[in-house]
Design an enzyme around this catalytic site. Structure first.
Site, PDB file in Angstrom:
ATOM      1  N   CYS A  40      -6.145  10.566   1.383  1.00  0.00           N
ATOM      2  CA  CYS A  40      -6.445   9.133   1.313  1.00  0.00           C
ATOM      3  C   CYS A  40      -7.508   8.690   2.319  1.00  0.00           C
ATOM      4  O   CYS A  40      -7.973   7.557   2.252  1.00  0.00           O
ATOM      5  CB  CYS A  40      -5.173   8.328   1.528  1.00  0.00           C
ATOM      6  SG  CYS A  40      -3.882   8.667   0.313  1.00  0.00           S
ATOM      7  N   HIS A  43      -8.506  14.078  14.209  1.00  0.00           N
ATOM      8  CA  HIS A  43      -7.858  15.115  13.415  1.00  0.00           C
ATOM      9  C   HIS A  43      -6.715  15.709  14.222  1.00  0.00           C
ATOM     10  O   HIS A  43      -6.902  16.134  15.352  1.00  0.00           O
ATOM     11  CB  HIS A  43      -8.877  16.202  13.054  1.00  0.00           C
ATOM     12  CG  HIS A  43      -8.504  17.002  11.850  1.00  0.00           C
ATOM     13  ND1 HIS A  43      -7.340  17.735  11.770  1.00  0.00           N
ATOM     14  CD2 HIS A  43      -9.139  17.184  10.667  1.00  0.00           C
ATOM     15  CE1 HIS A  43      -7.278  18.332  10.594  1.00  0.00           C
ATOM     16  NE2 HIS A  43      -8.354  18.013   9.894  1.00  0.00           N
ATOM     17  N   HIS A  73      -9.744  -9.380  10.030  1.00  0.00           N
ATOM     18  CA  HIS A  73      -9.192  -8.854   8.785  1.00  0.00           C
ATOM     19  C   HIS A  73      -8.950  -7.349   8.933  1.00  0.00           C
ATOM     20  O   HIS A  73      -9.740  -6.658   9.575  1.00  0.00           O
ATOM     21  CB  HIS A  73     -10.136  -9.111   7.605  1.00  0.00           C
ATOM     22  CG  HIS A  73     -10.677 -10.505   7.566  1.00  0.00           C
ATOM     23  ND1 HIS A  73      -9.920 -11.586   7.176  1.00  0.00           N
ATOM     24  CD2 HIS A  73     -11.909 -10.992   7.881  1.00  0.00           C
ATOM     25  CE1 HIS A  73     -10.658 -12.679   7.250  1.00  0.00           C
ATOM     26  NE2 HIS A  73     -11.862 -12.341   7.676  1.00  0.00           N
ATOM     27  N   HIS A  81      -4.016   1.216   5.639  1.00  0.00           N
ATOM     28  CA  HIS A  81      -3.649   2.236   4.671  1.00  0.00           C
ATOM     29  C   HIS A  81      -2.401   1.828   3.896  1.00  0.00           C
ATOM     30  O   HIS A  81      -1.341   1.596   4.473  1.00  0.00           O
ATOM     31  CB  HIS A  81      -3.391   3.547   5.401  1.00  0.00           C
ATOM     32  CG  HIS A  81      -2.999   4.679   4.504  1.00  0.00           C
ATOM     33  ND1 HIS A  81      -3.929   5.521   3.951  1.00  0.00           N
ATOM     34  CD2 HIS A  81      -1.789   5.097   4.055  1.00  0.00           C
ATOM     35  CE1 HIS A  81      -3.307   6.426   3.209  1.00  0.00           C
ATOM     36  NE2 HIS A  81      -2.009   6.190   3.258  1.00  0.00           N
ATOM     37  N   HIS A  83       1.297  -2.932  -4.660  1.00  0.00           N
ATOM     38  CA  HIS A  83       2.060  -3.502  -5.770  1.00  0.00           C
ATOM     39  C   HIS A  83       1.232  -3.556  -7.050  1.00  0.00           C
ATOM     40  O   HIS A  83       1.706  -3.191  -8.130  1.00  0.00           O
ATOM     41  CB  HIS A  83       2.535  -4.905  -5.395  1.00  0.00           C
ATOM     42  CG  HIS A  83       3.426  -5.542  -6.416  1.00  0.00           C
ATOM     43  ND1 HIS A  83       2.949  -6.316  -7.454  1.00  0.00           N
ATOM     44  CD2 HIS A  83       4.774  -5.504  -6.566  1.00  0.00           C
ATOM     45  CE1 HIS A  83       3.963  -6.740  -8.186  1.00  0.00           C
ATOM     46  NE2 HIS A  83       5.086  -6.272  -7.674  1.00  0.00           N
ATOM     47  N   ASN A  98      -0.758   3.626  -5.200  1.00  0.00           N
ATOM     48  CA  ASN A  98      -1.526   4.415  -4.234  1.00  0.00           C
ATOM     49  C   ASN A  98      -2.708   5.036  -4.973  1.00  0.00           C
ATOM     50  O   ASN A  98      -2.558   6.013  -5.689  1.00  0.00           O
ATOM     51  CB  ASN A  98      -0.644   5.495  -3.615  1.00  0.00           C
ATOM     52  CG  ASN A  98      -1.370   6.298  -2.544  1.00  0.00           C
ATOM     53  OD1 ASN A  98      -2.592   6.295  -2.464  1.00  0.00           O
ATOM     54  ND2 ASN A  98      -0.611   6.997  -1.720  1.00  0.00           N
TER      55      ASN A  98
END
EC number: 2.3.1.-
Length: 471
Positions: free
Chosen positions: A176, A256, A342, A346, A375, A379
């Protein structure tokens, strides 16, 4: 040595000294300008809104699960429970093979899914940005679980007739986080290029070959929460296009954490005991996400927080340390709402959003776009932060000068951030995927029950879902 050099320079005639001094000054200016990074702008972006015949709800999922004959009754019950407590609504989108009636994963379906999302978003983006395909110098395409040959980047170059000099990059296995990684890579490519120009970043995921037909519960979760979605963004360092751009890229950061075994194994593509391929999301995922986020913000904070908040954070830590409360010290985090107006947090799942809320002490309004995106679209992996950005614009919340934070997690385990500054007030584009539904959000979703079913999975009171409608 320095004295002799000065003496030698003084002995030079004026007509020889002036060009020498001018050359030295030009060299200094060139070095300074080279060290100063060229601004990079987000000219525009597009998010894919699949056709209405790709919509999937709980009934469609149950029908597919029963007809494909790959799942036992217990497995079907487990997926039903996961779906109902996932935070997904009844209007997400599924890949083409779900509706084909063939119940088989094939390369052809994967290519169809990729082409539907990639080609539509790129076509919309180029048209509304007034950029011709031959003007695009770089193409960065990210898709974690589908890497065909020729590549997805080559498919885009061929479809839009881009010139032979177009430089293409294909990112795989990033999870993602690939959307934010793609922006970072495109910005770096533009800055090291002498001629600059335009970079096209296209991010998607592909479910057609990664739908799981087995009984491993860790691998079944992806069937319940991952959905179809794609996004394309045009970034540029062309100064003349600043007036047309929406945002300026202020900072990027990637951390990472793959050196830790738990982080590395938190989300892994693998085969189960029967040879079925899928992505296993382990029970450590939420904990790993929290630990990774804590290390990530420790690196990001000094670069984005105002001095007043940094001093306040140091004071709070020192006070807790003096009081001899190590748990309180570990729980203290800076207030990032002082750095950003703003946040595109994730939205990979309800549990991940809840973990971010708990760690960062965010209020409901901060993660409203994340919950709304989960919603409405599910994902969508690497493209999800762009759907959240589109939510802000559909709500007309962004004003010129506002600071915006994109935060995404990825397999490996990675945490990635893009920091933007708005160059003008926001307004929804004609292809904004929220145009027909933004007024229904924020949606008031009921919390899960704390009761447990006989199978050990968290249970919910499903009576409120009998006539489930979006708010």
């Amino acid at each position: 040595m320095a004295a002799s050099l000065v003496t030698s320079l003084r002995s030079l005639p004026a007509h020889a000294l002036v060009p020498l001094v001018a050359s030295a000054l030009l060299f200094v200016v060139a070095v300074v300008l080279r060290r100063r990074r060229r601004p990079v702008y987000l000219l525009n972006y597009s998010c894919h809104l699949p056709d209405v015949d790709r919509k999937v709800n709980l009934e469609v999922c149950e029908y597919f699960g029963q007809r494909c004959r790959h799942y036992s009754d217990d497995t079907a019950d487990f997926m039903r429970l996961i779906y109902r407590k996932s935070g997904l609504g009844q209007e997400t989108y599924a890949p083409p093979f779900i509706f084909s009636g063939e119940f088989q994963k094939t390369q052809a379906f994967a290519v169809q899914e990729a082409e539907e999302g990639l080609f539509a978003t790129v076509a919309h983006l180029l048209a509304k940005s007034d950029v011709r395909p031959r003007d695009v110098g770089f193409v960065v395409v990210a898709c974690s679980m589908f890497s065909p040959a020729p590549s997805l980047a080559s498919m885009i170059v061929r479809r839009f007739g881009m010139p032979p000099g177009t430089r293409t990059y294909s990112l795989a296995g990033m999870g993602c986080s690939a959307g934010t990684v793609g922006i970072d890579m495109a910005a770096r490519a533009l800055r090291v290029s002498r001629r600059g120009g335009y970079a096209l970043v296209v991010v998607t995921e592909n479910m057609s070959l990664n739908w799981y037909f087995g009984e491993n519960k860790h691998m079944l979760v992806t069937n319940c929460i991952f959905r179809v979605g794609s996004a394309a963004a045009l970034v540029t360092d062309v100064a003349a296009r600043r007036g047309d751009a929406k945002y300026e890229l202020v900072r990027t950061l990637r951390t990472h954490h793959g050196g830790d075994d738990a982080a590395y194994n938190a989300a892994v593509q693998m085969e189960d005991e029967e040879g079925n391929v899928g992505v296993a999301l382990t029970k450590d995922l939420v904990r790993v996400a929290g630990a990774g986020l804590r290390q990530h913000i420790a690196t990001l904070a000094p670069h984005v927080l105002p001095v007043s908040e940094l001093l306040r954070y140091v004071w709070r830590v020192a006070r807790a340390y003096v009081a001899g409360n190590p748990k309180a010290v570990a729980a203290i985090v800076p207030d990032f709402q002082r750095a950003f107006e703003h946040m595109c947090i994730h939205s990979g799942g309800k549990a991940v959003i809840d973990a971010v809320v708990k760690l960062m002490a965010f209020g409901p309004q901060v993660v409203e776009p994340a919950r709304a995106t989960l919603h409405r679209f599910g994902n969508t992996s690497s493209s999800l932060v762009f759907y959240e950005l589109a939510y802000f614009e559909a709500k007309r919340r962004v004003r010129a000068g506002d600071r915006l934070w994109m935060l995404a997690f990825g397999t490996g385990f990675k945490a990635c951030s893009n920091v933007w500054r708005a160059l003008r007030d926001s307004a929804p584009d004609a292809d904004n995927p929220w145009n027909a539904c933004a007024h229904r959000y924020p949606a008031a979703l009921p919390p899960p029950s704390t009761r447990r079913s006989s199978g050990g999975a968290p249970a919910m009171d499903f009576t409120h879902l009998k006539n489930d409608k979006l708010p």
